[in-house]
Design an enzyme around this catalytic site. Structure first.
Site, PDB file in Angstrom:
ATOM      1  CG  ASP A 531      -0.179  -0.149   2.519  1.00  0.00           C
ATOM      2  OD1 ASP A 531       0.564   0.780   2.866  1.00  0.00           O
ATOM      3  OD2 ASP A 531      -0.306  -1.192   3.207  1.00  0.00           O
ATOM      4  CD  GLU A 611      18.911 -23.540 -16.525  1.00  0.00           C
ATOM      5  OE1 GLU A 611      17.704 -23.798 -16.472  1.00  0.00           O
ATOM      6  OE2 GLU A 611      19.758 -24.034 -15.748  1.00  0.00           O
TER       7      GLU A 611
END
Ligand code: GLA
Length: 725
Positions: A531, A611
């Protein structure tokens, strides 16, 4: 001047670049709302209408005028007990136990600069960027005053609202309900857009008609919660992503909140944002003041997309603070999904060595480094380094990590205590528990009473003791349960939930003051406290405990309506994904995690050579685009809950560069072609797609779109970069 007062008509007009907000003190002293929306000229008091309405009360001082009723008039701050039977913004229990509050205009003040709120987060702005209007209202019987605060950021199209309740009477009163903003619409049909969810699946988009009912979303969990985010959009029913009227209400608070929406008997709409009235009874002695957390209002006539661009700027520039608020963030690797509780110093050091090889800037040692903490059943509250687990002191570990060229960060959860901890054994009363009752446990832990200064002070000192042991440059501040036993052995119970949140803010403020160079990332089981209140202290928040790229597309989509990319913590994790078991390519996982503050959350030493090469390339790429991603304009180009693909774009402020990311969500036999339409470009300008060197007019890309390839396989991701020619 953004704030104008017309003396003769007693009309206040708040003007921003593209919006107007107007209100009026009427002949009886009531503060009536006149208008909020697209910029208009003139006085809007002609919108007020008066009719004799049965069963709608009339204030005594209007005499025989039965057409005057608070039950029908649009208001700035409706209260209980005035003959308005709709949801109200304020309920006061007076000294005589009555619940009436009849607020009338007393005075006002217009000031340069943006007001601040004591102990609470709020929009901040430079003196010349904002103006403040304070309107003082009073209930003349009880001498309760309400100061309505309005902050106007003209250039940003932002209006903030807060309220302070001052007891100027002679006896104690109790604030039973308090909101900071009310939007009254005299006509129109609206939807309420809210963002609901659960742990590991936060902020799903929900759009419902505001009907003849009182619809409420909120939290009673002590935090803003995974379940409903404290931010809503009141949208005209025809509003879309690209067009239509949208009003945003963002609550700058991290605790219990409530948003109520209702269509009244006269087809008028009211939406209120404020504190939850459950678990809240705030006593005010004479001369005491209570401050309601701020709501940030914004209006856009350009749909959800236009509203999001404005909120992103506001939160990035005027909520987030500190060195990192607008600066480049470290690409980090976090030990949680790499090792959970099973690590020692060597594990962390190895993670750092691998990070150094790949170009990762920082290693974060997550949960498990302190007290007795081999799992999540013990140790919280004992913020002493477990040196025997690490195999060395924290200082030594940090030095070794730094020697590899990698920075060091650490996880903490200050608000919590495990029953199996020295802290709890010493201070059982520091945990919130109701005497004579068994506690409600959450993750087998209890919540410390952060409304108490002495509790905060001890935890603060212990955490500083840890932070001072070495070159710690990042903190992940976690909060891993919902509250239940709201009780304090030293505080008045109706204050505890609010005072707890202010205690957390006080702790964070002190931490920021003492360690201005530390980046604090917020977290509450992922996005349980995502928030604007937390963003004032933590310019980055872990978006969700769900790191699955497909789910994240949806979570990040919902998050993007209000919150800028720079605050969204997003990591590439291992496959099969730990939350869903899904296998998604490293390429796609990288593209999804790049929509925010980027990082990794997996064992680097298990990666193949290919990777590793891919990860190195991802980091180079992220660094190249970071400014565009975190500080550019963000546009949603699809709805991943509905469309066959997820697509979004980051466009530079000058509109000369755009980065488009697309992830295919569906693949079928003889698959149809998807066209992605861009937004935010200049229509009459030619853009070149960097890789293919193909050229397009901005208008073509925005009106007709661009076809995406049809390929075998699931969840292919594409990246297109456009540069203005
Ligand atoms: C929460 C966080 C995770 C991790 C764990 C550690 O769930 O969201 O990222 O830090 O706590 O216990």
């Amino acid at each position: 001047m953004a704030i104008l007062f017309q003396e003769d008509k007693r009309i206040f007009t708040l003007q921003t670049k593209q919006t107007t907000y107007q209100m009026k003190v009427d002949d009886y002293g009531f503060l009536l709302h006149l208008y909020y929306g697209k910029k208009v000229s003139g006085n809007m008091d002609y919108l007020l209408t008066y009719y004799d309405r049965g069963f709608s009360g009339n204030p005594y001082d209007v005499g025989n005028d039965r057409t005057y009723s608070m039950d029908a008039l649009p208001q700035e701050y409706p209260t209980m007990g005035t003959g308005d039977y709709r949801n109200c913004a304020l309920i006061i229990r007076n000294h005589d136990e009555s619940e009436c509050c009849d607020l009338r205009y007393v005075s006002h003040e217009i000031k340069q600069g943006k007001y601040g709120l004591p102990g609470l987060p709020a929009v901040h702005a430079k003196e010349k960027e904002a103006q403040t209007l304070i309107i003082t209202l009073e209930d003349c019987a009880s001498k309760v005053q309400v100061r309505l605060l309005y902050g106007v950021l003209e250039e940003e199209d932002i209006i903030t609202r807060s309220a302070q309740i001052v007891n100027l009477g002679t006896g104690k009163i109790v604030v039973e309900k308090a909101a900071s903003a009310c939007l009254d619409f005299v006509n129109g049909e609206y939807d309420l857009v809210s963002f609901y969810g659960r742990h590991a699946m936060e902020r799903n988009f929900q759009r419902t008609a505001i009907a003849h009912a009182s619809q409420m979303i909120g939290s009673r969990r002590g935090t803003s919660s995974h379940q409903y985010n404290p931010a809503v959009i009141v949208a005209g029913q025809s509003a879309t992503e690209e067009s239509g009227s949208c009003y945003g209400m963002v609550f700058v608070y991290s605790g219990n909140f409530m948003c109520e929406a209702e269509r009244d008997q006269y087809e008028q709409t009211r939406v209120i944002m404020g504190l939850h009235c459950d678990l809240f009874h705030y006593p005010l002695e004479p001369q005491e003041t209570f401050t309601v957390p701020e709501t940030i209002l914004c209006y856009s006539s350009e749909g959800f997309g236009g509203l999001s661009v404005k909120y992103h700027r506001c939160i990035r520039e005027h909520i987030c603070r500190g060195r990192y608020s607008n600066n480049s963030r470290p690409v980090l690797v976090n030990s949680w999904e790499a090792a959970y509780f099973q690590f020692n110093g060597e594990t962390i050091l190895q993670l750092a060595r691998d990070a150094a090889e790949l170009g990762i800037d920082m290693v974060v040692m997550d949960d498990g480094w302190f007290g007795k903490r081999e799992d999540d059943n013990s140790g919280l509250g004992d913020w002493q380094v477990n040196e025997s687990k690490l195999g060395c002191s924290l200082g030594e570990l940090i030095r070794k990590v730094n020697d590899t060229g990698v920075r060091f960060g650490i996880w903490i959860e200050p608000e919590m205590v495990s029953e199996d901890s020295n802290l709890y054994r010493e201070h059982p009363d520091w945990a919130m528990q109701v005497p004579g009752r068994k506690s409600v446990r959450g993750r087998n832990q209890l919540v410390l009473d952060f409304s108490r200064e002495e509790v905060r002070r001890q935890i603060f000192d212990e955490i500083c003791g840890v932070l001072d042991q070495g070159n710690i440059e990042y903190i992940k501040w976690d909060m891993n349960r919902s509250m239940a036993d709201i009780f304090s052995s030293t505080n008045f119970q109706g204050k505890v939930a609010y005072d707890f949140v202010l205690g957390v803010y006080d702790f964070l403020e002190k931490l920021m003051e003492k360690y201005p160079n530390i980046l604090i990332e917020g977290c509450s089981g992922g996005g349980g406290r995502f928030d604007a209140g937390m963003m004032y202290y933590t310019p980055q928040i872990w978006c969700s405990d769900n790191t699955d790229a497909l789910d994240r597309l949806r979570i990040q989509y919902g998050t993007s309506f209000f919150y800028p990319m720079s605050v969204i913590g997003a990591h590439v994790s291992a496959v099969p994904n730990h939350q869903t078991g899904r296998n998604i390519s490293l390429h796609t996982r990288g593209i999804v995690a790049m929509t925010g503050a980027f990082g990794y959350e997996l064992s680097l030493n298990k990666l193949s050579v290919e990777e590793k090469a891919q990860i190195k390339a991802q980091i180079r790429q992220y660094k190249e685009y970071e400014n565009l991603i975190c500080r550019g304009e963000y546009y949603r180009l699809s709805n991943p809950f509905r469309d066959a693909y997820a697509a979004w774009a980051h466009v530079s402020e000058g509109k000369d560069r755009a980065l488009v990311h697309v992830v295919m969500l569906e693949n079928h036999g003889n698959m149809t072609v998807n066209y992605v339409r861009l937004r935010g470009l200049l229509p009459d300008v030619v853009y070149e797609e960097v890789e293919s060197k193909k050229r397009y007019y901005g208008c073509a890309l925005m009106e007709a779109g661009i076809p995406m390839p049809v390929e075998l396989g699931e969840y292919h991701a594409y990246e297109l970069e456009f540069k203005m020619i």
